[in-house]
Scaffold this motif. Structure first.
Motif, PDB file in Angstrom:
ATOM      1  N   VAL A 142       0.838  -1.205   0.000  1.00  0.00           N
ATOM      2  CA  VAL A 142       0.000   0.000   0.000  1.00  0.00           C
ATOM      3  C   VAL A 142       0.874   1.256   0.000  1.00  0.00           C
ATOM      4  CG1 VAL A 142      -1.839   1.210   1.232  1.00  0.00           C
ATOM      5  CG2 VAL A 142      -1.862  -1.288   1.098  1.00  0.00           C
ATOM      6  N   GLU A 143       1.920   1.265   0.840  1.00  0.00           N
ATOM      7  CA  GLU A 143       2.772   2.470   0.892  1.00  0.00           C
ATOM      8  C   GLU A 143       3.589   2.639  -0.385  1.00  0.00           C
ATOM      9  OE1 GLU A 143       5.125   2.933   4.435  1.00  0.00           O
ATOM     10  OE2 GLU A 143       3.336   2.891   5.703  1.00  0.00           O
ATOM     11  N   THR A 163       2.776   1.606  -3.403  1.00  0.00           N
ATOM     12  CA  THR A 163       1.861   2.032  -4.471  1.00  0.00           C
ATOM     13  C   THR A 163       1.468   3.492  -4.263  1.00  0.00           C
ATOM     14  OG1 THR A 163       1.080  -0.241  -4.597  1.00  0.00           O
ATOM     15  CG2 THR A 163      -0.242   1.388  -5.745  1.00  0.00           C
ATOM     16  N   HIS A 164       1.299   3.882  -2.993  1.00  0.00           N
ATOM     17  CA  HIS A 164       0.976   5.278  -2.678  1.00  0.00           C
ATOM     18  C   HIS A 164       2.108   6.207  -3.155  1.00  0.00           C
ATOM     19  CE1 HIS A 164      -1.034   8.437  -0.320  1.00  0.00           C
ATOM     20  NE2 HIS A 164       0.199   8.875  -0.090  1.00  0.00           N
ATOM     21  N   THR A 165       3.340   5.831  -2.824  1.00  0.00           N
ATOM     22  CA  THR A 165       4.509   6.632  -3.240  1.00  0.00           C
ATOM     23  C   THR A 165       4.557   6.761  -4.758  1.00  0.00           C
ATOM     24  OG1 THR A 165       5.737   5.823  -1.342  1.00  0.00           O
ATOM     25  CG2 THR A 165       7.063   6.698  -3.148  1.00  0.00           C
ATOM     26  N   ASP A 216       1.563   8.904  -6.032  1.00  0.00           N
ATOM     27  CA  ASP A 216       1.805  10.314  -5.671  1.00  0.00           C
ATOM     28  C   ASP A 216       2.823  10.933  -6.627  1.00  0.00           C
ATOM     29  OD1 ASP A 216       0.092  10.713  -3.622  1.00  0.00           O
ATOM     30  OD2 ASP A 216       1.619  10.913  -2.048  1.00  0.00           O
ATOM     31  N   GLN A 264      -7.201  -2.046  -0.345  1.00  0.00           N
ATOM     32  CA  GLN A 264      -6.396  -0.829  -0.126  1.00  0.00           C
ATOM     33  C   GLN A 264      -5.354  -0.665  -1.228  1.00  0.00           C
ATOM     34  OE1 GLN A 264      -4.604  -0.178   3.843  1.00  0.00           O
ATOM     35  NE2 GLN A 264      -5.838  -1.906   4.500  1.00  0.00           N
ATOM     36  N   TRP A 265      -4.747  -1.789  -1.614  1.00  0.00           N
ATOM     37  CA  TRP A 265      -3.695  -1.814  -2.641  1.00  0.00           C
ATOM     38  C   TRP A 265      -4.269  -1.308  -3.977  1.00  0.00           C
ATOM     39  CZ3 TRP A 265      -1.427  -7.312  -4.093  1.00  0.00           C
ATOM     40  CH2 TRP A 265      -0.210  -7.196  -4.716  1.00  0.00           C
ATOM     41  N   GLU A 271      -5.162   2.456  -3.957  1.00  0.00           N
ATOM     42  CA  GLU A 271      -3.999   3.325  -4.210  1.00  0.00           C
ATOM     43  C   GLU A 271      -3.682   3.363  -5.707  1.00  0.00           C
ATOM     44  OE1 GLU A 271      -2.531   5.440  -2.399  1.00  0.00           O
ATOM     45  OE2 GLU A 271      -3.389   4.886  -0.473  1.00  0.00           O
ATOM     46  N   ARG A 300      -5.981   5.555  -7.890  1.00  0.00           N
ATOM     47  CA  ARG A 300      -5.806   7.012  -7.824  1.00  0.00           C
ATOM     48  C   ARG A 300      -5.071   7.546  -9.060  1.00  0.00           C
ATOM     49  NH1 ARG A 300      -2.863   9.740  -4.346  1.00  0.00           N
ATOM     50  NH2 ARG A 300      -1.473   8.030  -3.867  1.00  0.00           N
TER      51      ARG A 300
END
Ligand SMILES: NC(=O)c1ccc[n+]([C@@H]2O[C@H](COP(=O)([O-])OP(=O)(O)OC[C@H]3O[C@@H](n4cnc5c(N)ncnc54)[C@H](OP(=O)(O)O)[C@@H]3O)[C@@H](O)[C@H]2O)c1
Length: 316
Positions: free
Chosen positions: A92-93, A95-97, A100, A146-147, A150, A153
């Protein structure tokens, strides 16, 4: 095209990147260990450290597509609270990075293919599962939700996003290697000794895919502009875990006579056991509708090829 790949050094990533290179694509690889990238893919491949923001941004500006495979191994360790947190964070983090950074690009890549898993659906008994089925509610289902959220987005910056819900990948590594060599330092193959068997009752549906088709689906998804949204990366033949065990045992001239009881799996593997016992009759509705052609639609030839290659690897 230039393709930015995360998780490229893993079981699926290595096979996929090798094919991308063969097809003439240029790779940028985001990794925790850049030196490993160069030893696997050669010195000419660009490697970027996750924590090097400016390099990640520059590589994304230059890429036309992103393939996101990074994540700590689902079957890597017994699941405890700390490992479960790592399973989530590493997907999750990251993929978020990634997403973003795509948002910060002047000209972001127009395609994101992001790995997910059939674990998205949770335990569904005998129900036929297409991409339209909602997510389950167990740990793995919530992780996948959640994955994917992200990854999705990236639509806000104009990308086409496909979330590839992978089943157990059969090939020279991954889950099959662990089944044939449960003790990595000892050359003991329980299936060769006639000691293999199903997980629990074996009645649970067990989705699978041969690695050539897992790679094939990602390559196809890169080009298939009408693929947008979730895609079950599973083989068309649906089988139970008992049928899988019988097919595997038959390759060694044995029967699948030794089921591993559910309580023992839970004791040994913690909550991970639930994903081996969950029943998921997943079908590739989207891939079929959009015309993907399988190399290995049926289990036995897929398993035979994978076991042959693995046995060769073990001998080396
Ligand atoms: N193989 C399967 O049967 C299967 C089934 C369903 C879903 N999937 C999903 O498909 C993806 C690829 O599968 P795979 O079998 O190729 O996985 P894998 O062999 O375990 O490789 C995953 C890659 O992710 C990176 N990674 C590992 N731990 C990480 C961490 N803590 N933080 C950030 N990155 C980390 C590593 O790349 P670097 O070392 O280069 O950073 C690693 O090479 C995974 O996300 C997996 O969950 C696979």
């Amino acid at each position: 095209m230039r393709v930015l790949v995360t998780g490229a050094t893993g079981f699926l990533g290595k096979a996929l990147c090798t094919q991308l290179q063969k097809q003439g694509h240029t790779l940028s690889i985001v990794t925790r260990y850049p030196e490993r990238v160069h030893s696997v893919f050669g010195a000419n491949v660009e490697s970027i450290c996750w924590n090097h923001q400016s390099s990640l941004l520059k590589a994304l500006e230059e890429a036309q597509a992103v393939i996101n495979l990074a994540g700590a191994s689902i079957a890597g360790k017994r699941w405890n609270a700390a490992y479960k947190e790592e399973l989530v964070r590493s997907r999750v983090e990251t993929t978020h990075t990634l997403v973003d950074s795509m948002h910060r690009c002047k000209q972001p890549p127009s395609i994101l293919l992001s790995a997910s898993a059939v674990g998205y659906y949770g335990d569904c008994n005998d129900k036929m599962i297409t991409e339209e089925r909602p997510a389950g509610s167990d740990f793995l289902a919530e992780l996948c939700l959640q994955w994917e959220a992200e990854a999705n987005r990236a639509r806000q910056c104009g990308a086409r996003v496909a979330t590839m819900r992978l089943a157990t990948v059969l090939g020279p590594g991954g889950a099959l290697a662990k089944m044939l060599r449960p003790f990595p330092s000892l050359p003991i193959n329980p299936w060769k000794l006639g000691l293999g068997g199903p997980f629990g009752s074996g009645k649970q549906w067990m989705p699978w895919i041969h690695i050539e088709d897992a790679v094939g689906l990602f390559l196809w998804a890169l080009q298939e502009a009408s693929l947008d949204g979730p895609c079950n990366a599973v083989a068309p033949e649906t089988i139970s875990n008992l049928e899988f065990a019988r097919a595997l045992a038959s390759l060694y001239g044995k029967q699948a006579s030794f089921p591993i009881p559910a309580f023992l799996l839970r004791l040994l593997l913690g909550e991970f056991a639930e994903s081996l016992l969950a029943s998921q009759r997943v079908v590739p509705a989207v891939a079929k509708r959009l015309g993907y052609t399988y190399r290995y639609p049926e289990l036995l030839p897929a398993l035979k090829e994978s076991v042959t290659v693995l046995e060769r690897v073990f001998k080396q």
